[in-house]
Write a protein that holds these residues in place. Structure first.
Motif, PDB file in Angstrom:
ATOM      1  N   LEU A   1       0.836  -1.205   0.000  1.00 35.29           N
ATOM      2  CA  LEU A   1       0.000   0.000   0.000  1.00 35.29           C
ATOM      3  C   LEU A   1       0.870   1.255   0.000  1.00 35.29           C
ATOM      4  O   LEU A   1       0.561   2.235  -0.674  1.00 35.29           O
ATOM      5  CB  LEU A   1      -0.936   0.006   1.203  1.00 35.29           C
ATOM      6  N   GLY A   2       1.950   1.215   0.745  1.00 31.34           N
ATOM      7  CA  GLY A   2       2.844   2.366   0.814  1.00 31.34           C
ATOM      8  C   GLY A   2       3.472   2.672  -0.521  1.00 31.34           C
ATOM      9  O   GLY A   2       3.561   3.824  -0.936  1.00 31.34           O
ATOM     10  N   LEU A   3       3.898   1.644  -1.231  1.00 30.37           N
ATOM     11  CA  LEU A   3       4.511   1.833  -2.541  1.00 30.37           C
ATOM     12  C   LEU A   3       3.508   2.406  -3.524  1.00 30.37           C
ATOM     13  O   LEU A   3       3.820   3.338  -4.270  1.00 30.37           O
ATOM     14  CB  LEU A   3       5.080   0.511  -3.058  1.00 30.37           C
ATOM     15  N   ASP A   4       2.283   1.867  -3.518  1.00 30.40           N
ATOM     16  CA  ASP A   4       1.243   2.400  -4.397  1.00 30.40           C
ATOM     17  C   ASP A   4       0.939   3.855  -4.062  1.00 30.40           C
ATOM     18  O   ASP A   4       0.767   4.682  -4.948  1.00 30.40           O
ATOM     19  CB  ASP A   4      -0.041   1.572  -4.285  1.00 30.40           C
ATOM     20  N   GLY A   5       0.872   4.165  -2.786  1.00 33.82           N
ATOM     21  CA  GLY A   5       0.596   5.530  -2.358  1.00 33.82           C
ATOM     22  C   GLY A   5       1.692   6.490  -2.777  1.00 33.82           C
ATOM     23  O   GLY A   5       1.415   7.622  -3.199  1.00 33.82           O
ATOM     24  N   LEU A   6       2.939   6.048  -2.680  1.00 29.47           N
ATOM     25  CA  LEU A   6       4.054   6.901  -3.093  1.00 29.47           C
ATOM     26  C   LEU A   6       3.999   7.175  -4.590  1.00 29.47           C
ATOM     27  O   LEU A   6       4.294   8.288  -5.033  1.00 29.47           O
ATOM     28  CB  LEU A   6       5.385   6.252  -2.715  1.00 29.47           C
ATOM     29  N   LYS A   7       3.610   6.167  -5.367  1.00 27.65           N
ATOM     30  CA  LYS A   7       3.489   6.357  -6.814  1.00 27.65           C
ATOM     31  C   LYS A   7       2.397   7.371  -7.141  1.00 27.65           C
ATOM     32  O   LYS A   7       2.565   8.232  -8.000  1.00 27.65           O
ATOM     33  CB  LYS A   7       3.184   5.021  -7.498  1.00 27.65           C
ATOM     34  N   VAL A   8       1.271   7.286  -6.447  1.00 27.99           N
ATOM     35  CA  VAL A   8       0.169   8.221  -6.665  1.00 27.99           C
ATOM     36  C   VAL A   8       0.598   9.630  -6.285  1.00 27.99           C
ATOM     37  O   VAL A   8       0.349  10.593  -7.023  1.00 27.99           O
ATOM     38  CB  VAL A   8      -1.083   7.788  -5.867  1.00 27.99           C
ATOM     39  N   ASP A   9       1.264   9.772  -5.144  1.00 29.17           N
ATOM     40  CA  ASP A   9       1.734  11.089  -4.709  1.00 29.17           C
ATOM     41  C   ASP A   9       2.721  11.683  -5.709  1.00 29.17           C
ATOM     42  O   ASP A   9       2.647  12.868  -6.038  1.00 29.17           O
ATOM     43  CB  ASP A   9       2.401  10.997  -3.333  1.00 29.17           C
ATOM     44  N   ALA A  10       3.652  10.880  -6.176  1.00 32.92           N
ATOM     45  CA  ALA A  10       4.642  11.365  -7.136  1.00 32.92           C
ATOM     46  C   ALA A  10       3.971  11.797  -8.439  1.00 32.92           C
ATOM     47  O   ALA A  10       4.319  12.839  -9.011  1.00 32.92           O
ATOM     48  CB  ALA A  10       5.691  10.290  -7.404  1.00 32.92           C
ATOM     49  N   ALA A  11       3.018  11.021  -8.918  1.00 30.99           N
ATOM     50  CA  ALA A  11       2.311  11.373 -10.151  1.00 30.99           C
ATOM     51  C   ALA A  11       1.513  12.664  -9.974  1.00 30.99           C
ATOM     52  O   ALA A  11       1.455  13.496 -10.888  1.00 30.99           O
ATOM     53  CB  ALA A  11       1.386  10.234 -10.575  1.00 30.99           C
ATOM     54  N   ASP A  12       0.923  12.843  -8.799  1.00 27.45           N
ATOM     55  CA  ASP A  12       0.155  14.049  -8.522  1.00 27.45           C
ATOM     56  C   ASP A  12       1.052  15.286  -8.552  1.00 27.45           C
ATOM     57  O   ASP A  12       0.730  16.297  -9.172  1.00 27.45           O
ATOM     58  CB  ASP A  12      -0.543  13.917  -7.174  1.00 27.45           C
ATOM     59  N   ARG A  13       2.187  15.211  -7.879  1.00 29.81           N
ATOM     60  CA  ARG A  13       3.119  16.346  -7.883  1.00 29.81           C
ATOM     61  C   ARG A  13       3.642  16.612  -9.281  1.00 29.81           C
ATOM     62  O   ARG A  13       3.778  17.758  -9.700  1.00 29.81           O
ATOM     63  CB  ARG A  13       4.282  16.088  -6.914  1.00 29.81           C
ATOM     64  N   ASP A  14       3.932  15.548 -10.016  1.00 25.55           N
ATOM     65  CA  ASP A  14       4.456  15.695 -11.362  1.00 25.55           C
ATOM     66  C   ASP A  14       3.445  16.389 -12.274  1.00 25.55           C
ATOM     67  O   ASP A  14       3.805  17.280 -13.041  1.00 25.55           O
ATOM     68  CB  ASP A  14       4.831  14.323 -11.931  1.00 25.55           C
ATOM     69  N   SER A  15       2.172  15.998 -12.176  1.00 26.30           N
ATOM     70  CA  SER A  15       1.168  16.626 -13.034  1.00 26.30           C
ATOM     71  C   SER A  15       0.971  18.098 -12.679  1.00 26.30           C
ATOM     72  O   SER A  15       0.757  18.932 -13.562  1.00 26.30           O
ATOM     73  CB  SER A  15      -0.162  15.875 -12.953  1.00 26.30           C
ATOM     74  N   ALA A  16       1.077  18.442 -11.407  1.00 28.18           N
ATOM     75  CA  ALA A  16       0.946  19.845 -11.006  1.00 28.18           C
ATOM     76  C   ALA A  16       2.106  20.668 -11.559  1.00 28.18           C
ATOM     77  O   ALA A  16       1.910  21.784 -12.052  1.00 28.18           O
ATOM     78  CB  ALA A  16       0.901  19.949  -9.485  1.00 28.18           C
ATOM     79  N   ARG A  17       3.285  20.122 -11.519  1.00 22.66           N
ATOM     80  CA  ARG A  17       4.451  20.845 -12.053  1.00 22.66           C
ATOM     81  C   ARG A  17       4.359  20.986 -13.579  1.00 22.66           C
ATOM     82  O   ARG A  17       4.687  22.030 -14.135  1.00 22.66           O
ATOM     83  CB  ARG A  17       5.728  20.133 -11.645  1.00 22.66           C
ATOM     84  N   LYS A  18       3.914  19.930 -14.243  1.00 23.07           N
ATOM     85  CA  LYS A  18       3.766  19.994 -15.707  1.00 23.07           C
ATOM     86  C   LYS A  18       2.729  21.038 -16.100  1.00 23.07           C
ATOM     87  O   LYS A  18       2.910  21.760 -17.079  1.00 23.07           O
ATOM     88  CB  LYS A  18       3.368  18.624 -16.261  1.00 23.07           C
ATOM     89  N   ARG A  19       1.656  21.137 -15.319  1.00 21.24           N
ATOM     90  CA  ARG A  19       0.633  22.136 -15.602  1.00 21.24           C
ATOM     91  C   ARG A  19       1.204  23.539 -15.472  1.00 21.24           C
ATOM     92  O   ARG A  19       0.974  24.392 -16.319  1.00 21.24           O
ATOM     93  CB  ARG A  19      -0.548  21.968 -14.648  1.00 21.24           C
ATOM     94  N   GLU A  20       1.948  23.789 -14.391  1.00 21.08           N
ATOM     95  CA  GLU A  20       2.549  25.110 -14.206  1.00 21.08           C
ATOM     96  C   GLU A  20       3.470  25.469 -15.360  1.00 21.08           C
ATOM     97  O   GLU A  20       3.474  26.601 -15.832  1.00 21.08           O
ATOM     98  CB  GLU A  20       3.349  25.154 -12.896  1.00 21.08           C
ATOM     99  N   ILE A  21       4.264  24.514 -15.823  1.00 24.24           N
ATOM    100  CA  ILE A  21       5.186  24.760 -16.931  1.00 24.24           C
ATOM    101  C   ILE A  21       4.411  25.019 -18.217  1.00 24.24           C
ATOM    102  O   ILE A  21       4.711  25.950 -18.965  1.00 24.24           O
ATOM    103  CB  ILE A  21       6.151  23.570 -17.101  1.00 24.24           C
ATOM    104  N   ALA A  22       3.382  24.214 -18.468  1.00 24.36           N
ATOM    105  CA  ALA A  22       2.627  24.322 -19.718  1.00 24.36           C
ATOM    106  C   ALA A  22       1.886  25.645 -19.843  1.00 24.36           C
ATOM    107  O   ALA A  22       1.881  26.254 -20.910  1.00 24.36           O
ATOM    108  CB  ALA A  22       1.642  23.161 -19.839  1.00 24.36           C
ATOM    109  N   VAL A  23       1.259  26.101 -18.780  1.00 23.16           N
ATOM    110  CA  VAL A  23       0.464  27.328 -18.876  1.00 23.16           C
ATOM    111  C   VAL A  23       1.208  28.552 -18.339  1.00 23.16           C
ATOM    112  O   VAL A  23       0.669  29.646 -18.347  1.00 23.16           O
ATOM    113  CB  VAL A  23      -0.893  27.186 -18.155  1.00 23.16           C
ATOM    114  N   LYS A  24       2.449  28.340 -17.891  1.00 24.46           N
ATOM    115  CA  LYS A  24       3.272  29.419 -17.333  1.00 24.46           C
ATOM    116  C   LYS A  24       2.516  30.166 -16.229  1.00 24.46           C
ATOM    117  O   LYS A  24       2.489  31.389 -16.181  1.00 24.46           O
ATOM    118  CB  LYS A  24       3.739  30.365 -18.424  1.00 24.46           C
ATOM    119  N   ASP A  25       1.896  29.374 -15.375  1.00 32.36           N
ATOM    120  CA  ASP A  25       1.056  29.908 -14.301  1.00 32.36           C
ATOM    121  C   ASP A  25       1.917  30.322 -13.108  1.00 32.36           C
ATOM    122  O   ASP A  25       2.634  29.502 -12.543  1.00 32.36           O
ATOM    123  CB  ASP A  25       0.046  28.840 -13.886  1.00 32.36           C
TER     124      ASP A  25
END
Length: 114
Positions: free
Chosen positions: A15-39
């Motif tokens: 469960l911990g490994l799955d949770g870490l993967k979800v957390d990492a993907a969430d942070r990654d998508s937020a950073r990609k969004r900021e870069i894409a829209v220059k927010d």
């Protein structure tokens, strides 16, 4: 009983490994969004929250709080200012994986009880 403990520890690790993967993907998508829209809004709000946190912390050393208002002020500081600061840290650095594992362990153990 020993096998049950081993099974439980293995499940927590999964469960911990799955949770870490979800957390990492969430942070990654937020950073990609900021870069894409220059927010710049998240960075500006984060700066306000961090400056506000340390400003309020410094003010507590120099300002005398009226006793009848102290409880309300401390509650607002604890839930509002500290909460905002925590959200900023979690957004940029991720939340504690230990905290997530503890939450998952509690939820998993509650399922096993009748």
């Amino acid at each position: 009983m020993h096998q049950a403990d081993l099974d439980y520890q293995q499940r927590i690790a999964e469960l911990g490994l799955d949770g870490l993967k979800v957390d990492a993907a969430d942070r990654d998508s937020a950073r990609k969004r900021e870069i894409a829209v220059k927010d710049k809004v998240p960075a500006v709000l984060s700066a306000i929250a961090v400056i506000g946190f340390f400003g309020v912390l410094a003010a507590l050393f120099f300002v005398t709080i009226p006793e009848k208002n102290a409880e309300v002020i401390f509650m607002m500081i604890g839930s509002g200012v500290v909460g905002a600061f925590t959200i900023v840290l979690n957004y940029y650095f991720g939340s504690s994986s230990g905290s997530r594992l503890k939450t998952l362990a509690l939820a998993d153990s509650a399922k096993d009880k009748p």
